[in-house]
Design an enzyme around this catalytic site. Structure first.
Site, PDB file in Angstrom:
ATOM      1  N   GLY B 124      -2.576   8.388  -3.696  1.00 44.08           N
ATOM      2  CA  GLY B 124      -2.726   7.856  -2.341  1.00 44.08           C
ATOM      3  C   GLY B 124      -3.949   8.428  -1.648  1.00 44.08           C
ATOM      4  CG  LEU B 125      -8.779   8.159  -1.759  1.00 38.71           C
ATOM      5  CD1 LEU B 125      -8.938   9.634  -1.473  1.00 38.71           C
ATOM      6  CD2 LEU B 125      -9.707   7.762  -2.926  1.00 38.71           C
ATOM      7  CB  THR B 126      -6.851   3.490   0.423  1.00 40.39           C
ATOM      8  OG1 THR B 126      -7.669   3.500  -0.740  1.00 40.39           O
ATOM      9  CG2 THR B 126      -7.378   2.480   1.417  1.00 40.39           C
ATOM     10  N   PRO B 128      -5.451   3.347   6.539  1.00 42.85           N
ATOM     11  CG  PRO B 128      -3.657   2.848   7.955  1.00 42.85           C
ATOM     12  CD  PRO B 128      -4.116   3.825   6.905  1.00 42.85           C
ATOM     13  CB  ILE B 157      -0.257   3.610  -2.520  1.00 37.51           C
ATOM     14  CG1 ILE B 157      -1.007   4.154  -1.298  1.00 37.51           C
ATOM     15  CG2 ILE B 157      -0.188   4.658  -3.640  1.00 37.51           C
ATOM     16  CD1 ILE B 157      -2.509   4.401  -1.503  1.00 37.51           C
ATOM     17  CD  GLU B 366      -9.059   2.967  -9.867  1.00 36.02           C
ATOM     18  OE1 GLU B 366      -9.748   3.743 -10.523  1.00 36.02           O
ATOM     19  OE2 GLU B 366      -8.028   2.420 -10.294  1.00 36.02           O
TER      20      GLU B 366
END
Ligand SMILES: Cc1cc2nc3c(=O)[nH]c(=O)nc-3n(C[C@H](O)[C@H](O)[C@H](O)COP(=O)(O)OP(=O)(O)OC[C@H]3O[C@@H](n4cnc5c(N)ncnc54)[C@H](O)[C@@H]3O)c2cc1C
Lengths: 260, 382
Positions: B124-126, B128, B157, B366
């Site tokens: 979980g990187l992204t 809002p 995710i 990505e």
């Protein structure tokens, strides 16, 4: 229960085949695979090993590239392989193939020899019985079910309209039909482990056979000519709008051609 | 120089291809249409070892190399990109962070189960407000009584909301560095942790059978030991994770493009207009020749990036180029495929319609194509 499975490498069944001047299939021109019928034999042997213990050995006669088929069988879970390869064996017919395999088997320790019911390229279906004959063992062909009990192997032998139950003291030769099981895929771990498994290579001189007993010179049945199947005319493609229309169109077609 | 795959790589490709042809492709339309996660297929892939393909044997994987992994993702994606991304995200984004940065205890605890496919893991990187600018994470984590207390939201995710999702590794701000910049660390959050909610399910245009959820952290708590590797290393860690992930997304795009090409060739030979198969028209042949050329180039760059990684060499530029090029090639290929199919290409009963919907994400997930160009430019010293 030590099982030796005789595996042939054949041209991919879906590939277009070319023939050499001497009427043999040009294997170099196509993708080669394990004879699909032999996959059932491999699977059956692996199941016997899983239920009875023991080992599975793959025995192949073929060109050096047939090693790929042995590797795949090892990746499925077989323990070791033997490749009989020699230019002198090229062009062997069913009888001399069985002779060569029987000599290789003489060097191995086995309780059961398993094969597919036929190969998809030559389709003689003779090798299993010829092999049993050479080995002087019972021949249990076209098995759709294989069971080991009380020192005997018992099979359901497929015949038109049903099956026979036959049994024999092993060692014996068993050929299996398509559908006897659902062959497994090799697993990734199996693929990685396969490279560490041994493949023994034998040549003609290891077999202790007279020079004219195999290969082209040992040929008893000669392919005098091959004729490719005539091209099928292109089918008719219909693209109806609904399943009902499709059903109707198919029914009309079948009726027009007097199939129904 | 040697452009041949090794015997093992060929066997892995053949296995993935056979599996894709017989188990995945025939059911892709169903899973796509119903937006259904293909549990059964994933379970079979797990049995065969596909969920731990490049994981070393000592951690329960198959111990195959990155080239094999790329080839496998390519072939699976030729059957269905949703299956391809499920495997790729689980492996490159879910499992690799543990192997790359985890402590020995963390590796022992998580990796064997992930490699066996007993559970899926996500990354979980992204967020809002932090997409391409992933370093702008707003998710915060504070230590409190031996636990990390996490607050924030993660978007899009992959693999986070299935019945077999074991958890997610997230980036979070764990403080402020001496230079005033945020300190970013990665935290391991198991599914079911208090305050961690797998919230919104997205309705996606493509990759519809793959699982994508929004994640909410409201005073979520995990033990202090759930820090992945070293505190403050999160930024560097996720950049490294993405470098590797790009190879698999490139491979996914190549597989999808190949599927579009295969369908196009078959259809062009079958479809008769003006008294001949449309394959006889130069306009169609040129499209197909372009597809073939570009796909092969994309494949070569993807394998090269994977090969460099296997050699232990710097592969960042090549991975960026592969992802960029393969993503754009695949989009063009899917476009050509629909065009070659004409009206039938728009109909969902032909797989090319799905390819066309699936393919675009290869240019976004990505790291977008723009970000790949930035990565390449930076590596050139610009
Ligand atoms: C199906 C799917 C699955 C995903 N799975 C995951 C996952 O498992 N884990 C995860 O962390 N994320 C995941 N993502 C998120 C994905 O990585 C992001 O969507 C992507 O990085 C882009 O971020 P964004 O959507 O916020 O777009 P933005 O960053 O807002 O970009 C919008 C546009 O601006 C462009 N842009 C932005 N910055 C620049 C710049 N500096 N120069 C030029 N152009 C720029 C972008 O290229 C893009 O065209 C997933 C996304 C999708 C669609």
């Amino acid at each position: 229960m030590n099982v030796v499975v005789c595996v042939k490498q054949v041209p991919d069944t879906t590939a277009r085949k070319e023939f050499l001047p001497d009427n043999r299939i040009n294997r170099a021109a196509v993708e080669n695979v394990i004879n699909p019928f032999d996959e059932y034999a491999i699977e059956e042997a692996l199941r016997l090993k899983e239920s009875q213990g023991g080992s599975v050995t793959i025995l192949t006669m073929g060109p050096p590239s047939a090693e790929d088929s042995i590797r795949k069988a090892l990746a499925m879970g077989a323990d070791s392989g033997v490749l009989v390869t020699d230019p002198a064996l090229e062009g062997s017919d069913a009888w001399s193939t069985a002779l060569v395999l029987s000599r290789a088997l003489a060097r191995l320790d086995y309780d059961l020899v398993m094969t597919g019911m036929e190969s998809t390229d030559a389709r003689t279906g003779l090798v299993p019985a010829a092999l049993a004959e050479q080995l002087k063992l019972a021949s249990l062909t076209y098995a759709s079910r294989v069971e080991i009990a009380d020192g005997k192997v018992r099979v359901n032998r497929q015949i038109p309209g049903g099956y026979q139950e036959v049994e024999a003291v092993y060692p014996a030769v068993v050929s299996v039909v398509k559908g006897v099981n659902e062959p497994r895929y090799p697993s990734l771990k199996g693929i990685m482990a396969a490279k560490r498994k041994e493949i023994q290579k034998l040549g003609f001189s290891d077999l202790d056979l007279p020079a004219d007993s195999a290969g082209k010179t040992g040929e008893k049945a000669k392919a005098v000519e091959v004729t490719p199947r005539p091209e099928k005319p292109a089918g008719e493609v219909i693209r109806p709008d609904s399943p009902e229309a499709a059903a109707g169109a198919i029914a009309d077609f079948l009726q027009a051609h007097k199939f129904i | 120089m040697d452009f041949d795959l090794t015997d093992e790589q060929v066997m892995i490709r053949n296995l993935a291809r056979e599996f894709a042809d017989s188990e995945i492709a025939p059911r892709a339309e169903h899973f796509d249409k119903h937006k259904e996660f293909p549990y059964e297929i994933v379970a079979k892939l797990a049995d065969l070892g596909f969920l731990g393909l490049p994981v070393p044997e000592e951690y329960g994987g198959a111990g195959a190399d990155t080239v094999s992994y790329a080839v496998a993702v390519e072939e699976l994606s030729r059957g269905d990109a949703s299956v391809g991304i499920t495997v790729a995200a689980h492996t490159s984004l879910g499992t690799m962070p543990f192997l790359l940065f985890g402590t020995e205890a963390q590796k022992q605890e998580y990796v064997p189960r992930l490699a066996a496919g007993e559970m899926l893991w996500s990354f979980g990187l992204t967020e809002p407000q932090a997409g391409s600018d992933a370093g702008a994470t707003q998710t915060r984590a504070k230590l409190d009584g031996g636990e990390w207390v996490i607050n924030g939201t993660k978007s899009f995710i992959t693999n986070s909301g299935t019945r077999i999702s074991g958890g997610v590794t997230i980036t979070a701000m764990t403080g402020t560095r001496e230079d005033g910049k945020p300190e970013i660390s990665n935290l391991i959050v198991p599914t079911g942790a208090r305050g961690y909610i797998v919230s919104r399910d997205y309705d996606k245009m493509g990759w519809r059978a793959s699982d994508t959820h929004e994640l909410a952290f409201t005073d979520a708590r995990v033990p202090e030991g759930n820090l992945l590797g070293t505190r403050g290393e999160g930024f560097h860690q996720f950049l490294t994770i993405l470098d590797g992930g790009r190879i698999s997304v490139a491979a996914l795009s190549v597989g999808l493009a190949q599927a579009a090409l295969d369908s196009s060739i078959t259809y062009a030979k079958e479809r008769v207009q003006f008294g001949k198969p449309i394959a006889a028209f130069e306009a169609i042949q040129f499209k197909i020749a372009d597809m073939q050329t570009e796909i092969e180039l994309a494949r070569l760059m993807t394998y090269k990036a994977a090969w460099l990684k296997d050699q232990g060499r710097d592969f960042r530029m090549e991975a960026g180029m592969a992802k960029l090029f393969a993503g754009e090639v695949a989009t063009r290929a899917a476009g050509h495929a629909v065009q070659i199919h004409g009206g039938y290409g728009v109909m969902e009963e032909f797989p090319v319609a799905r390819y066309w919907r699936d393919v675009k994400i290869g240019e976004i997930g990505e790291g977008t194509s723009e970000i790949q160009r930035l990565v390449i430019a930076r590596l050139l010293g610009l």
